[in-house]
Structure formats: C-alpha cells, structure tokens
Design an enzyme around this catalytic site. Sequence first.
Site, short mmCIF file in Angstrom:
data_model
loop_
_atom_site.label_atom_id
_atom_site.label_comp_id
_atom_site.label_asym_id
_atom_site.label_seq_id
_atom_site.Cartn_x
_atom_site.Cartn_y
_atom_site.Cartn_z
N HIS A 57 15.89 -34.16 17.69
CA HIS A 57 16.53 -33.62 16.48
C HIS A 57 17.06 -34.72 15.58
O HIS A 57 16.78 -34.75 14.37
CB HIS A 57 17.68 -32.68 16.86
N HIS A 117 15.38 -22.42 20.12
CA HIS A 117 15.86 -23.51 19.27
C HIS A 117 16.08 -24.78 20.10
O HIS A 117 16.96 -24.82 20.95
CB HIS A 117 17.18 -23.06 18.63
#
Length: 342
Positions: free
Chosen positions: A91, A49
């Site tokens: 992100h 991740h």
Amino acid sequence: MKKYIMIAMLSTISLLAACDNNNTTTHNETPAPEAEKPAVVEQPLVIAHRGASGYLPEHTLAAYQLAIKMGADYIEPDLQLTLDNELVAMHDETLERTTNIAELFDKRNDGYKVADFTLSEIKTLTVLPKGTAKESYPGFTPSAANPFDVPTFQEVIDFVKQQETVTKREIGIYPEAKQADPLMEDAIIEILSRNNYTADSKVFIQSFSDTTLRSTRGKEEAQNNKIPQIVLGVAVMGDDGIARLQIVQDKKPLLAFNEVTSFAEGISLLINNKTYPITKEYIAQAHAAGLKVHGWTFAKNDPVASAAEYKNYLDMGMDAMFSNYPDLAVKARDLFVQNKSK
Ligand code: G3P
Ligand code: CA
C-alpha cells in the site's frame, strides 16, 4: 464483465415444482402466475481490502488466502514499483510501516521508499501485522511457502490461479496503481495481458488518478484489450441535483458521469464521509449513466455494527464493498441477496 447471478434456492424449488405440476395439467388449467417465477438478483461483490487485512498482515499471500477461504469475490493488491521495476503488493510508498526493514537495512535517500530497494532486497523482509491484524488466524494455516513476505504482483496472480483450482471458483483481482507513473501503467497492463486478463475477466484496475486511468485506457485500446477500470473518489451531489465525482488526488474539478464513462466502467467511493455522503439518489444517477458503484473501506469488526453498515449501502444499491473483514461482508451480502430473492 461477467454477471454474477444468484437465483434463490426456494424460488428454484417452486419453479421445479411448477414444472412438475405442468406435466400433469391439461390445457384448460390456468398457467402459473408470473409471481411464481424465480427472483433473479445480481450479487453485490465482496472485495478483500489488502486481503483479509483485519485479521492477518496486509498484502500477504496469507491474507489473500484467508480472504478467499472466507468467500471474498476479489482480492485487492495495491501496487508499488521496486528499484528494478518489479510490481509488488504494497500500500505505502515506503516500507517501514508494514515491514521489518528498519531492522535489516539503513535508510536510503533519508527513507525506505519501495522505489529505492531491489526486489531481492525486499524479498528478505517480513510483513508485520497492523491494526486488528495478528500473525495468525485460528484454525488457518497458510499454504504458501513464504506467506508473510512481500509478494510480487505476478506471485499474487499465480496464487489466485492456484486457489481457483483448489476452490473451484473464479477469484477476481482488483489491482490499484498506487503511483501516477507511466512505467507503472505499462507494467500493470503488460502483466495482466501476459496472464490473459481481458474485458471478460474478473478484474478491475483502480486508481485515485483519472490521469492514470485515461492513459491506461488509451494503452488498453491500442492493444484491443479493454480491461475494466474503476476510478476512486468522493460522492458530490450538486445544488443542481446532479451527482458528480470528486477525484481526491490533485484536487481536480468535479467529473461528470458521462466523462467518467469515457475511461472507466465504474466509480469507487469513500464511505461514511459526512461532507460527501453516498445516497440512493447518487448511486441511481451513476447506474443510469452505466457506471458500477463500489465503496471503500468497510472496516467495522463488530458483527452487529458492521451488518448494519453493509445493509445500509447495499440497500442504496452499492455493487461492491471493500472490506477488511471479508467474512462479515460475505455474511451481510448473502443475507441481502437472500432477502431480495424472496
Ligand atoms: O481501493 C480502495 C481503497 O483501497 C482505497 O484506499 O488507501 O486503502 O488504498 P487505500
Ligand atoms: Ca487500495
């Protein structure tokens, strides 16, 4: 999509022994019972991740490399578009949480949106460690020239291909379209196609937006290149006993699984949600509909607690896990497969 199959070593040895025995047996002897055949288990996937983001600054080549070194099957780049329409691994919609931009640039339009800065400006930034991440990891020296800058999506792909040569294994990419924006959709499809990613490649396009994935699926079909897609959401089990997907973004109506299959190969679910818990029955219904079930985000770094958490979801049938600590996820996955193969 290729299937990744693990055949337990011990079972293989007993199969070889059985074959050897067969060479010396007569036709009158009883054949080996079915139970001696090797157990075949499809291996659940470990997705790093934002890279090994629990250890090193997220979405950097250093974090991706450490994740690959730790055995992750896929690395995850979230994607944003710069002012000059370049895809970068990031992100947030803005640059200030994860980089030193506030030290180097004034705000634009009252902020630091990725979309307000050019790639060459963003390339002057350094990504900073957040959460449990540090600036370095013991015993690990990143090989990239600029391991802590903001990589473009193309640089991530190039790096993965280079790491495939180094490690002699196929490494997947799992890009996320962070904006429901046709420009971003086009850019992702174009770059994946240009880099020869196809339906059979180790790749998933993911999004919180079903609108985006329906659109990308249409574009993929027009190019005759159906790249696997995963839609993100939460697990909703209805009072009628039917499992459905709640898209988090835009508070849309629940999606039936046979609807999801029209634009995606799987779903990725928020784990540990008390209101919408993932259950074995939920996963079984998704599988019955032909959908993969992935889960995000495994963020425990305590070895005992994390092992229990991975085991819980793997026992329910989860196919892939997004982890901030890929070494812990790989360890738990390998133990799970080993036990299943006995
Ligand atoms: O894609 C799975 C997970 O990454 C979604 O959460 O916010 O980390 O992108 P986020
Ligand atoms: Ca993500």
